[in-house]
Write a protein that holds these residues in place. Structure first.
Motif, PDB file in Angstrom:
ATOM      1  N   ASP A   8       5.606 -10.613   7.725  1.00  0.00           N
ATOM      2  CA  ASP A   8       5.359 -11.303   9.192  1.00  0.00           C
ATOM      3  C   ASP A   8       4.313 -10.432   9.716  1.00  0.00           C
ATOM      4  OD1 ASP A   8       5.933 -12.969  11.361  1.00  0.00           O
ATOM      5  OD2 ASP A   8       6.712 -11.183  12.238  1.00  0.00           O
ATOM      6  N   VAL A   9       3.067 -11.250   9.925  1.00  0.00           N
ATOM      7  CA  VAL A   9       1.873 -10.565  10.655  1.00  0.00           C
ATOM      8  C   VAL A   9       2.029 -10.852  12.046  1.00  0.00           C
ATOM      9  CG1 VAL A   9       0.826 -10.465   8.449  1.00  0.00           C
ATOM     10  CG2 VAL A   9       0.667 -12.353   9.849  1.00  0.00           C
ATOM     11  N   CYS A  10       1.171 -10.266  12.922  1.00  0.00           N
ATOM     12  CA  CYS A  10       1.124 -10.376  14.181  1.00  0.00           C
ATOM     13  C   CYS A  10       2.801 -10.412  14.919  1.00  0.00           C
ATOM     14  CB  CYS A  10       0.314 -11.529  14.580  1.00  0.00           C
ATOM     15  SG  CYS A  10      -1.436 -11.532  14.224  1.00  0.00           S
ATOM     16  N   SER A  11       3.323  -9.608  14.517  1.00  0.00           N
ATOM     17  CA  SER A  11       4.862  -9.535  14.762  1.00  0.00           C
ATOM     18  C   SER A  11       5.439  -9.496  16.332  1.00  0.00           C
ATOM     19  CB  SER A  11       5.680  -8.464  13.794  1.00  0.00           C
ATOM     20  OG  SER A  11       5.354  -8.856  12.419  1.00  0.00           O
ATOM     21  N   ALA A  17      10.245 -13.106  13.696  1.00  0.00           N
ATOM     22  CA  ALA A  17      11.006 -12.326  12.619  1.00  0.00           C
ATOM     23  C   ALA A  17      12.438 -12.190  12.747  1.00  0.00           C
ATOM     24  CB  ALA A  17      10.584 -10.945  12.477  1.00  0.00           C
ATOM     25  N   LEU A  18      12.942 -12.106  13.812  1.00  0.00           N
ATOM     26  CA  LEU A  18      14.352 -12.071  14.186  1.00  0.00           C
ATOM     27  C   LEU A  18      14.799 -13.448  13.749  1.00  0.00           C
ATOM     28  CD1 LEU A  18      16.988 -10.727  15.482  1.00  0.00           C
ATOM     29  CD2 LEU A  18      16.001 -11.526  17.741  1.00  0.00           C
ATOM     30  N   GLY A  19      14.069 -14.719  14.203  1.00  0.00           N
ATOM     31  CA  GLY A  19      14.766 -15.700  13.884  1.00  0.00           C
ATOM     32  C   GLY A  19      15.023 -15.900  12.535  1.00  0.00           C
ATOM     33  N   LEU A  20      13.868 -15.508  11.517  1.00  0.00           N
ATOM     34  CA  LEU A  20      13.996 -15.746  10.133  1.00  0.00           C
ATOM     35  C   LEU A  20      14.969 -14.560   9.565  1.00  0.00           C
ATOM     36  CD1 LEU A  20      10.055 -15.692   9.440  1.00  0.00           C
ATOM     37  CD2 LEU A  20      11.703 -17.399   9.463  1.00  0.00           C
ATOM     38  N   GLU A  21      15.508 -13.715  10.213  1.00  0.00           N
ATOM     39  CA  GLU A  21      16.408 -12.571   9.671  1.00  0.00           C
ATOM     40  C   GLU A  21      17.985 -13.589   9.824  1.00  0.00           C
ATOM     41  OE1 GLU A  21      17.642  -8.218  10.509  1.00  0.00           O
ATOM     42  OE2 GLU A  21      17.940  -9.490  12.363  1.00  0.00           O
ATOM     43  N   ARG A  22      18.039 -14.165  11.108  1.00  0.00           N
ATOM     44  CA  ARG A  22      18.945 -15.025  11.177  1.00  0.00           C
ATOM     45  C   ARG A  22      19.376 -16.151  10.410  1.00  0.00           C
ATOM     46  NH1 ARG A  22      18.374 -15.586  17.924  1.00  0.00           N
ATOM     47  NH2 ARG A  22      19.112 -13.524  18.411  1.00  0.00           N
ATOM     48  N   LEU A  29       7.724  -6.388   5.124  1.00  0.00           N
ATOM     49  CA  LEU A  29       6.826  -5.680   5.798  1.00  0.00           C
ATOM     50  C   LEU A  29       6.343  -6.639   7.270  1.00  0.00           C
ATOM     51  CD1 LEU A  29       4.431  -3.554   5.979  1.00  0.00           C
ATOM     52  CD2 LEU A  29       2.975  -5.520   4.997  1.00  0.00           C
ATOM     53  N   LEU A  30       6.431  -5.723   8.473  1.00  0.00           N
ATOM     54  CA  LEU A  30       5.961  -6.414   9.447  1.00  0.00           C
ATOM     55  C   LEU A  30       4.885  -5.713  10.021  1.00  0.00           C
ATOM     56  CD1 LEU A  30       9.473  -6.221   9.336  1.00  0.00           C
ATOM     57  CD2 LEU A  30       9.083  -7.892  11.508  1.00  0.00           C
ATOM     58  N   LEU A  31       3.818  -6.427  10.634  1.00  0.00           N
ATOM     59  CA  LEU A  31       2.487  -5.756  10.792  1.00  0.00           C
ATOM     60  C   LEU A  31       2.151  -6.282  12.090  1.00  0.00           C
ATOM     61  CD1 LEU A  31      -0.703  -5.496   8.659  1.00  0.00           C
ATOM     62  CD2 LEU A  31      -0.845  -6.693  11.046  1.00  0.00           C
ATOM     63  N   VAL A  69       6.290 -12.578  -2.240  1.00  0.00           N
ATOM     64  CA  VAL A  69       7.678 -12.694  -0.999  1.00  0.00           C
ATOM     65  C   VAL A  69       7.652 -14.294  -1.377  1.00  0.00           C
ATOM     66  CG1 VAL A  69       7.257 -10.716   0.030  1.00  0.00           C
ATOM     67  CG2 VAL A  69       5.804 -12.677   0.435  1.00  0.00           C
ATOM     68  N   ASP A  70       8.746 -14.795  -0.698  1.00  0.00           N
ATOM     69  CA  ASP A  70       8.979 -16.123  -0.334  1.00  0.00           C
ATOM     70  C   ASP A  70       8.206 -16.943   0.870  1.00  0.00           C
ATOM     71  OD1 ASP A  70      11.075 -16.785  -2.464  1.00  0.00           O
ATOM     72  OD2 ASP A  70      12.156 -14.985  -1.190  1.00  0.00           O
ATOM     73  N   LEU A  71       8.003 -16.093   1.904  1.00  0.00           N
ATOM     74  CA  LEU A  71       7.507 -16.506   2.900  1.00  0.00           C
ATOM     75  C   LEU A  71       6.354 -15.786   3.492  1.00  0.00           C
ATOM     76  CD1 LEU A  71       7.123 -18.645   5.394  1.00  0.00           C
ATOM     77  CD2 LEU A  71       8.918 -17.537   6.242  1.00  0.00           C
ATOM     78  N   LEU A  72       5.273 -16.094   4.053  1.00  0.00           N
ATOM     79  CA  LEU A  72       4.403 -15.195   4.887  1.00  0.00           C
ATOM     80  C   LEU A  72       4.404 -15.929   6.394  1.00  0.00           C
ATOM     81  CD1 LEU A  72       1.961 -13.407   5.589  1.00  0.00           C
ATOM     82  CD2 LEU A  72       0.541 -15.030   4.795  1.00  0.00           C
ATOM     83  N   SER A  73       4.641 -15.356   7.392  1.00  0.00           N
ATOM     84  CA  SER A  73       4.976 -15.841   8.591  1.00  0.00           C
ATOM     85  C   SER A  73       3.918 -15.368   9.674  1.00  0.00           C
ATOM     86  CB  SER A  73       6.355 -15.728   9.347  1.00  0.00           C
ATOM     87  OG  SER A  73       6.688 -14.476   9.320  1.00  0.00           O
TER      88      SER A  73
END
Length: 323
Positions: A8-11, A17-22, A29-31, A69-73
């Motif tokens: 996740d970039v521009c987190s 990121a929280l929504g994707l975790e759910r 990695l979060l940037l 990774v499966d997803l770049l958000s």
């Protein structure tokens, strides 16, 4: 494909990121370049791998965990140049959009998710970017979908339209469907903030909540070049005033027992929302800590992607990738 992974970039404050975790994704990695945003992420998820860096300077070869990774958000800063920024920031917005596409090119995720203002999906303003993204990624085997969601349709008490660009590798793209609304009735401001307003014994809390019977206007985080925190441009402020809220600044605490709410007297007779209350209107849970000084904290909230929308998008992508 059991545990899905993402970068996740521009987190920012971590809404996407929280929504994707759910939705079942695990972050590699979060940037984010903002020190307060990185502190927010670490305060709430100390086990997340958080990197303070500018997306424009990020070199994935120095961070091998970002590959495979499966997803770049990318929930890029939600800034409208005509109301909240100077021209240089509007140019930087497009550079960040292109940087997210270049990063997808570099790390090769199975899916790319970019979220921003609704014009991202259909406006002529972003036509060049959409054509750039398509040209850059189609030859790598991605297909595209662009659409607009309203956070209010996913239980967020806010009229917040979001432009979404999804790119997924061809073998999974045909199974992708944009999220369908999960809320049959929109959650009003009064319903969302009623418990909070009652928490210090304010005697007028129920009366205020009963008349705050619509969703909130779009929260706008604003630019780092602006002054203090407020609830948006003049049109949004007028809508807030109809809800009995002084939108010209944020409060430091929830109204106490003896606060006199008298909106008929004008701005000074209205209540002011706290940063924590705006986070509730953005769909964060009450235990999600936003760090920094008041203006910096509100900026994180205003720029965030609502977690319920991130979860809906994550579930839609996960369903396609697991098909």
């Amino acid at each position: 494909m059991s545990g899905l992974t993402f970068v996740d970039v521009c987190s920012g404050a971590g809404g996407l990121a929280l929504g994707l975790e759910r939705a079942g994704f695990e972050p590699r990695l979060l940037l984010d370049e903002d020190v307060d945003a990185c502190r927010t992420l670490r305060a709430n998820r100390p086990y997340w791998n958080v990197l303070q860096a500018d997306l424009l300077d990020f070199d994935p070869s120095e961070h091998p965990e970002s590959y495979d990774v499966d997803l770049l958000s990318a929930g890029l800063p939600r800034v409208k140049s005509n109301a909240t920024t100077v021209r240089v920031e509007s140019g930087n917005e497009e550079r960040l959009l292109k940087a997210a596409v270049y990063l997808a090119h570099a790390i090769g995720p199975r899916a790319l998710l970019v979220e921003n203002v609704p014009t991202l999906a259909h406006s002529d303003k972003f036509r060049d970017f959409r054509e750039f993204a398509r040209a850059e990624l189609e030859h790598l085997g991605y297909q595209f979908s662009a659409f607009v969601l309203n956070a209010a349709d996913f239980g967020v008490p806010q009229d917040r339209k979001q432009g979404v660009l999804i790119a997924i590798k061809k073998e999974w793209f045909s199974a992708f469907r944009p999220p369908t609304p999960t809320a049959t009735d929109h959650v009003s401001v009064g319903e969302a903030l009623g418990d909070s307003m009652r928490s210090r014994g304010w005697r007028d809390a129920d009366r205020w909540a009963a008349q705050a019977a619509t969703v909130a206007p779009t929260l706008v985080g604003g630019s780092k070049n602006r002054g203090g925190a407020d609830l948006g441009p003049s049109g949004a402020k007028r809508k807030w005033e109809k809800l009995g809220v002084n939108a010209h600044s944020l409060g430091d605490e929830i109204p106490g027992r003896d606060f006199v709410w008298a909106p008929e007297l004008g701005r000074e007779g209205m209540l002011r929302l706290t940063v924590e209350q705006t986070a509730l209107l953005q769909g964060f849970s009450a235990d999600w800590e936003i760090t920094g000084k008041k203006t910096a904290r509100y900026r994180q909230v205003g720029h965030a992607s609502p977690p319920p929308v991130g979860e809906a998008l994550g579930r839609a992508v996960a369903e396609a990738l697991r098909s």
